[in-house]
Design a protein around this motif. Structure first.
Motif, PDB file in Angstrom:
ATOM      1  N   GLN A  17       9.866  38.096 -43.026  1.00 28.28           N
ATOM      2  CA  GLN A  17       8.425  37.902 -43.264  1.00 28.28           C
ATOM      3  C   GLN A  17       8.054  36.416 -43.307  1.00 28.28           C
ATOM      4  N   CYS A  18       9.044  35.572 -43.409  1.00 30.29           N
ATOM      5  CA  CYS A  18       8.818  34.125 -43.520  1.00 30.29           C
ATOM      6  C   CYS A  18       9.083  33.427 -42.186  1.00 30.29           C
ATOM      7  N   SER A  19       9.893  34.079 -41.356  1.00 34.07           N
ATOM      8  CA  SER A  19      10.452  33.373 -40.203  1.00 34.07           C
ATOM      9  C   SER A  19       9.440  33.143 -39.079  1.00 34.07           C
ATOM     10  N   SER A  20       8.244  33.743 -39.171  1.00 32.81           N
ATOM     11  CA  SER A  20       7.194  33.379 -38.214  1.00 32.81           C
ATOM     12  C   SER A  20       6.741  31.941 -38.458  1.00 32.81           C
ATOM     13  N   CYS A  21       6.960  31.439 -39.660  1.00 34.01           N
ATOM     14  CA  CYS A  21       6.495  30.086 -40.022  1.00 34.01           C
ATOM     15  C   CYS A  21       7.603  29.128 -40.448  1.00 34.01           C
ATOM     16  N   HIS A  22       8.738  29.668 -40.917  1.00 33.85           N
ATOM     17  CA  HIS A  22       9.807  28.817 -41.468  1.00 33.85           C
ATOM     18  C   HIS A  22      11.144  29.049 -40.788  1.00 33.85           C
ATOM     19  N   GLN A  23      11.884  27.979 -40.597  1.00 31.26           N
ATOM     20  CA  GLN A  23      13.289  28.069 -40.212  1.00 31.26           C
ATOM     21  C   GLN A  23      14.149  27.601 -41.389  1.00 31.26           C
ATOM     22  N   ASN A  51       3.868  17.492 -42.686  1.00 28.17           N
ATOM     23  CA  ASN A  51       2.572  17.090 -43.221  1.00 28.17           C
ATOM     24  C   ASN A  51       2.017  18.165 -44.162  1.00 28.17           C
ATOM     25  N   TYR A  52       2.288  17.991 -45.454  1.00 23.76           N
ATOM     26  CA  TYR A  52       1.873  18.977 -46.468  1.00 23.76           C
ATOM     27  C   TYR A  52       0.382  18.874 -46.773  1.00 23.76           C
ATOM     28  N   SER A  53      -0.126  19.940 -47.351  1.00 18.12           N
ATOM     29  CA  SER A  53      -1.521  19.982 -47.800  1.00 18.12           C
ATOM     30  C   SER A  53      -1.718  19.039 -48.990  1.00 18.12           C
ATOM     31  N   PRO A  54      -2.976  18.637 -49.224  1.00 16.03           N
ATOM     32  CA  PRO A  54      -3.268  17.855 -50.429  1.00 16.03           C
ATOM     33  C   PRO A  54      -2.840  18.583 -51.709  1.00 16.03           C
ATOM     34  N   ARG A  86      -1.682  25.476 -48.119  1.00 17.94           N
ATOM     35  CA  ARG A  86      -1.883  25.860 -46.730  1.00 17.94           C
ATOM     36  C   ARG A  86      -0.968  27.012 -46.307  1.00 17.94           C
ATOM     37  N   MET A  87      -0.226  27.576 -47.251  1.00  8.82           N
ATOM     38  CA  MET A  87       0.656  28.680 -46.864  1.00  8.82           C
ATOM     39  C   MET A  87      -0.143  29.977 -46.847  1.00  8.82           C
ATOM     40  N   SER A  88      -0.496  30.414 -45.631  1.00  7.85           N
ATOM     41  CA  SER A  88      -1.298  31.637 -45.474  1.00  7.85           C
ATOM     42  C   SER A  88      -0.380  32.844 -45.458  1.00  7.85           C
TER      43      SER A  88
HETATM   44  C1  HEM Z   1       5.479  26.069 -47.802  1.00 11.53           C
HETATM   45  C2  HEM Z   1       8.674  29.611 -48.681  1.00 11.53           C
HETATM   46  C3  HEM Z   1       6.144  32.561 -45.751  1.00 11.53           C
HETATM   47  C4  HEM Z   1       3.674  28.717 -44.147  1.00 11.53           C
HETATM   48  C5  HEM Z   1       6.523  26.790 -48.351  1.00 11.53           C
HETATM   49  C6  HEM Z   1       7.403  26.329 -49.384  1.00 11.53           C
HETATM   50  C7  HEM Z   1       8.297  27.318 -49.629  1.00 11.53           C
HETATM   51  C8  HEM Z   1       7.982  28.412 -48.753  1.00 11.53           C
HETATM   52  C9  HEM Z   1       9.438  27.309 -50.632  1.00 11.53           C
HETATM   53  C10 HEM Z   1       7.353  24.962 -50.069  1.00 11.53           C
HETATM   54  C11 HEM Z   1       8.181  23.999 -49.230  1.00 11.53           C
HETATM   55  C12 HEM Z   1       8.313  22.586 -49.779  1.00 11.53           C
HETATM   56  O1  HEM Z   1       7.738  22.253 -50.831  1.00 11.53           O
HETATM   57  O2  HEM Z   1       9.004  21.807 -49.126  1.00 11.53           O
HETATM   58  C13 HEM Z   1       8.265  30.728 -47.959  1.00 11.53           C
HETATM   59  C14 HEM Z   1       8.909  32.017 -48.012  1.00 11.53           C
HETATM   60  C15 HEM Z   1       8.156  32.868 -47.249  1.00 11.53           C
HETATM   61  C16 HEM Z   1       7.092  32.086 -46.662  1.00 11.53           C
HETATM   62  C17 HEM Z   1      10.196  32.317 -48.780  1.00 11.53           C
HETATM   63  C18 HEM Z   1       8.328  34.358 -47.047  1.00 11.53           C
HETATM   64  C19 HEM Z   1       8.570  35.171 -48.147  1.00 11.53           C
HETATM   65  C20 HEM Z   1       5.281  31.765 -45.009  1.00 11.53           C
HETATM   66  C21 HEM Z   1       4.455  32.235 -43.907  1.00 11.53           C
HETATM   67  C22 HEM Z   1       3.746  31.141 -43.468  1.00 11.53           C
HETATM   68  C23 HEM Z   1       4.137  30.005 -44.294  1.00 11.53           C
HETATM   69  C24 HEM Z   1       4.443  33.655 -43.349  1.00 11.53           C
HETATM   70  C25 HEM Z   1       2.721  31.047 -42.348  1.00 11.53           C
HETATM   71  C26 HEM Z   1       1.785  32.021 -42.182  1.00 11.53           C
HETATM   72  C27 HEM Z   1       3.910  27.678 -45.026  1.00 11.53           C
HETATM   73  C28 HEM Z   1       3.229  26.394 -44.975  1.00 11.53           C
HETATM   74  C29 HEM Z   1       3.730  25.649 -46.051  1.00 11.53           C
HETATM   75  C30 HEM Z   1       4.730  26.469 -46.715  1.00 11.53           C
HETATM   76  C31 HEM Z   1       2.164  25.960 -43.972  1.00 11.53           C
HETATM   77  C32 HEM Z   1       3.256  24.262 -46.498  1.00 11.53           C
HETATM   78  C33 HEM Z   1       2.196  24.531 -47.571  1.00 11.53           C
HETATM   79  C34 HEM Z   1       1.268  23.382 -47.892  1.00 11.53           C
HETATM   80  O3  HEM Z   1       1.425  22.258 -47.371  1.00 11.53           O
HETATM   81  O4  HEM Z   1       0.364  23.661 -48.697  1.00 11.53           O
HETATM   82  N1  HEM Z   1       6.891  28.071 -47.994  1.00 11.53           N
HETATM   83  N2  HEM Z   1       7.186  30.800 -47.123  1.00 11.53           N
HETATM   84  N3  HEM Z   1       5.068  30.417 -45.214  1.00 11.53           N
HETATM   85  N4  HEM Z   1       4.801  27.684 -46.077  1.00 11.53           N
HETATM   86 FE1  HEM Z   1       5.942  29.236 -46.614  1.00 11.53          FE
END
Ligand code: HEM
Length: 109
Positions: A17-23, A51-54, A86-88
């Motif tokens: 569920q995460c891998s569409s956005c994260h590696q 580039n993280y969100s504010p 910004r995590m949708s």
């Molecule tokens: C950020 C985990 C699903 C997009 C993060 C961070 C974590 C995380 C731990 C913080 C990273 C950091 O501080 O370096 C996960 C997990 C997911 C998930 C475990 C699934 C259960 C998703 C999905 C998307 C997404 C589906 C896209 C639709 C993002 C983005 C950020 C982020 C854009 C940066 C947020 C920001 O700058 O406000 N995620 N994520 N993630 N994630 Fe996810």
């Protein structure tokens, strides 16, 4: 402590569920979201070159750490923890799924 292999395997399935956005893992790169190697136990917003969100930047300035409690809350409801983030992602409602995916992430520290 060694993570429970069954829990990590369950977490790998949840991570679909995460891998569409994260590696994560060897060679992981930023996509829509940052690559997640080493994220557990680290200050928020520290993956180099992303580039993280504010909202994340503000939380980082406040010293927030991705420990088990903050990750659990964020993965349940991203907006509740980082209001202008910004995590949708709708969030993981199941505590079991959150537990498993956190164990999976921890495996890449
Ligand atoms: C950020 C985990 C699903 C997009 C993060 C961070 C974590 C995380 C731990 C913080 C990273 C950091 O501080 O370096 C996960 C997990 C997911 C998930 C475990 C699934 C259960 C998703 C999905 C998307 C997404 C589906 C896209 C639709 C993002 C983005 C950020 C982020 C854009 C940066 C947020 C920001 O700058 O406000 N995620 N994520 N993630 N994630 Fe996810």
């Amino acid at each position: 402590a060694m993570p429970d292999p069954a829990l990590v395997a369950a977490g790998e399935r949840v991570f679909r569920q995460c891998s569409s956005c994260h590696q994560i893992g060897e060679g992981a790169v930023h996509r829509v979201g940052p690559q997640l190697n080493g994220v557990v136990g680290r200050q928020v917003g520290q993956a180099e070159g992303f580039n993280y969100s504010p909202g994340v930047k503000k939380a980082a300035e406040e010293g927030m750490i991705w420990d088990h409690a903050t990750l659990d809350a964020y993965l349940e409801s991203p907006r509740a923890v980082i209001p202008k983030g910004r995590m949708s992602f709708q969030g993981l409602r199941s505590e079991e799924d959150r537990e498993a995916v956190i164990a999976y992430l921890r495996n890449y520290n």
